[in-house]
Design a protein around this motif. Structure first.
Motif, short mmCIF file in Angstrom:
data_model
loop_
_atom_site.label_atom_id
_atom_site.label_comp_id
_atom_site.label_asym_id
_atom_site.label_seq_id
_atom_site.Cartn_x
_atom_site.Cartn_y
_atom_site.Cartn_z
N VAL A 173 28.90 5.45 64.35
CA VAL A 173 28.18 6.72 64.35
C VAL A 173 28.16 7.29 62.94
CG1 VAL A 173 28.15 9.11 65.19
CG2 VAL A 173 28.81 7.27 66.75
N GLU A 174 27.05 7.90 62.57
CA GLU A 174 26.98 8.70 61.34
C GLU A 174 25.96 9.80 61.57
OE1 GLU A 174 26.40 8.31 56.49
OE2 GLU A 174 26.29 6.51 57.76
N GLU A 175 26.45 11.01 61.82
CA GLU A 175 25.58 12.13 62.15
C GLU A 175 26.12 13.40 61.50
OE1 GLU A 175 24.79 12.65 66.28
OE2 GLU A 175 24.47 10.50 66.65
N SER A 176 25.23 14.34 61.25
CA SER A 176 25.62 15.66 60.77
C SER A 176 25.17 16.70 61.77
CB SER A 176 24.99 15.94 59.40
OG SER A 176 23.57 15.86 59.48
N GLY A 177 25.75 17.91 61.68
CA GLY A 177 25.39 18.97 62.60
C GLY A 177 25.82 18.72 64.03
N VAL A 178 26.91 18.00 64.22
CA VAL A 178 27.40 17.70 65.57
C VAL A 178 28.21 18.89 66.08
CG1 VAL A 178 28.84 16.17 66.96
CG2 VAL A 178 27.46 15.24 65.08
N PRO A 179 27.95 19.38 67.29
CA PRO A 179 28.72 20.51 67.84
C PRO A 179 30.21 20.16 67.97
CG PRO A 179 26.73 20.14 69.12
CD PRO A 179 26.87 18.97 68.21
N TYR A 180 31.06 21.16 67.66
CA TYR A 180 32.51 20.97 67.79
C TYR A 180 33.13 22.26 68.29
CZ TYR A 180 37.41 20.32 66.61
OH TYR A 180 38.79 20.25 66.69
N ASP A 181 34.02 22.13 69.27
CA ASP A 181 34.72 23.29 69.83
C ASP A 181 36.16 23.29 69.32
OD1 ASP A 181 35.91 25.28 71.27
OD2 ASP A 181 35.39 24.49 73.24
N PRO A 182 36.49 24.14 68.35
CA PRO A 182 37.85 24.15 67.78
C PRO A 182 38.93 24.49 68.80
CG PRO A 182 36.30 25.36 66.39
CD PRO A 182 35.61 25.12 67.69
N SER A 224 48.30 13.05 70.33
CA SER A 224 47.16 13.21 71.22
C SER A 224 46.90 14.66 71.66
CB SER A 224 47.33 12.34 72.46
OG SER A 224 47.37 10.98 72.11
N PHE A 225 47.92 15.51 71.57
CA PHE A 225 47.74 16.88 72.02
C PHE A 225 47.70 17.87 70.86
CE2 PHE A 225 49.91 14.54 75.41
CZ PHE A 225 48.98 14.67 76.42
N ALA A 226 47.64 17.38 69.63
CA ALA A 226 47.60 18.26 68.46
C ALA A 226 46.17 18.44 68.00
CB ALA A 226 48.46 17.68 67.34
N LEU A 227 45.66 19.66 68.10
CA LEU A 227 44.28 19.93 67.69
C LEU A 227 44.13 19.84 66.19
CD1 LEU A 227 43.39 22.96 70.00
CD2 LEU A 227 42.57 20.61 70.21
N PRO A 228 42.99 19.33 65.72
CA PRO A 228 42.73 19.27 64.28
C PRO A 228 42.61 20.67 63.69
CG PRO A 228 41.19 17.90 65.53
CD PRO A 228 41.90 18.75 66.52
N ASP A 229 42.89 20.79 62.42
CA ASP A 229 42.75 22.06 61.72
C ASP A 229 41.32 22.19 61.19
OD1 ASP A 229 43.28 24.47 60.56
OD2 ASP A 229 44.29 23.65 58.79
N ILE A 230 40.38 22.26 62.12
CA ILE A 230 38.97 22.37 61.77
C ILE A 230 38.40 23.56 62.55
CG2 ILE A 230 36.70 21.28 61.93
CD1 ILE A 230 38.11 18.59 61.71
N ALA A 231 37.85 24.53 61.83
CA ALA A 231 37.37 25.76 62.46
C ALA A 231 35.87 25.76 62.68
CB ALA A 231 37.77 26.97 61.62
#
Length: 212
Positions: free
Chosen positions: A27-36, A85-92
């Motif tokens: 995969v290589e995409e931009s503007g992908v939705p992410y739920d922090p 597996s249960f640690a959320l990334p630091d991405i806002a």
């Protein structure tokens, strides 16, 4: 297979930054939705799972290497910090870039090599046929060997056009040594009769019965 892409990153955190081009792009995409709040990546027709992302895959999300820890549906996956597996990334951000490659081809080559050395075949054991990998009861014992062997292949291929003192060559030799050591130390337990209990153990060069 016994190992996945996330097992490679656990051992070599920079592999998908340094030599991702030696793998296969998924995969290589931009503007992908992410739920922090939940670590859910994708949606609105992104098709991330249907394009090849699954549990154990590694994705670079805004340049940060994360692992896919679960699949929601064909469009969405849940990502977390590699090895946690249960640690959320630091991405806002609610919209991110996603780049994913896989070294599945290299893992498959090493997988077949390990099975052949153990005297097993791929797939499921058929009645009256040779034992296959489904009879291994402790597959975790082969993760280190498979991951190290794949990393050796990746870096050996990437270093083909550079000098032997380059970091690529150094890593190739390092993981080659680790592969040989892990293969020598691995003890594989086998369920010979399909009753769910291991009756024998095999090393890469010998067979030892442990229960009548």
């Amino acid at each position: 297979m016994f190992a996945s892409d996330r097992d490679l990153v656990v051992r070599e955190p920079r592999v998908f930054h340094d030599v991702a081009w030696a793998g296969q792009r998924v995969v290589e995409e931009s503007g992908v939705p992410y739920d922090p709040a939940t670590g859910t990546l994708g949606g609105v027709g992104d098709g991330l799972h249907s394009k090849g992302l699954g549990v154990g895959s590694v994705v670079l999300v805004d340049g940060v290497a994360l692992e896919v820890s679960s699949v929601v549906d064909d469009d969405r996956v849940v990502v977390s910090r590699v090895g946690a597996s249960f640690a959320l990334p630091d991405i806002a951000s609610a919209s991110v870039s996603v780049v994913a490659h896989t070294f599945a081809a290299q893992l498959a080559v090493v997988h077949r090599q390990l099975l052949g050395t153990l005297g097993l075949r791929e797939g499921v054991t058929q009645e009256g046929g040779d034992l296959a990998e489904d009879r291994i009861t402790n597959a975790q014992a082969l993760v280190e060997a498979e991951a190290s062997g794949a990393l050796h292949m990746v870096y050996a291929g990437a270093s083909a056009l550079v000098g032997e003192s380059s970091p690529m060559w150094v890593k190739s030799r390092l993981y080659g040594d680790r592969f040989r050591d892990a293969r020598r130390r691995a003890v594989v337990e086998l369920d010979l009769d399909g009753d769910g209990v291991a009756e024998a153990v095999r090393r890469m060069s010998l067979v030892q019965l442990v229960r009548a």
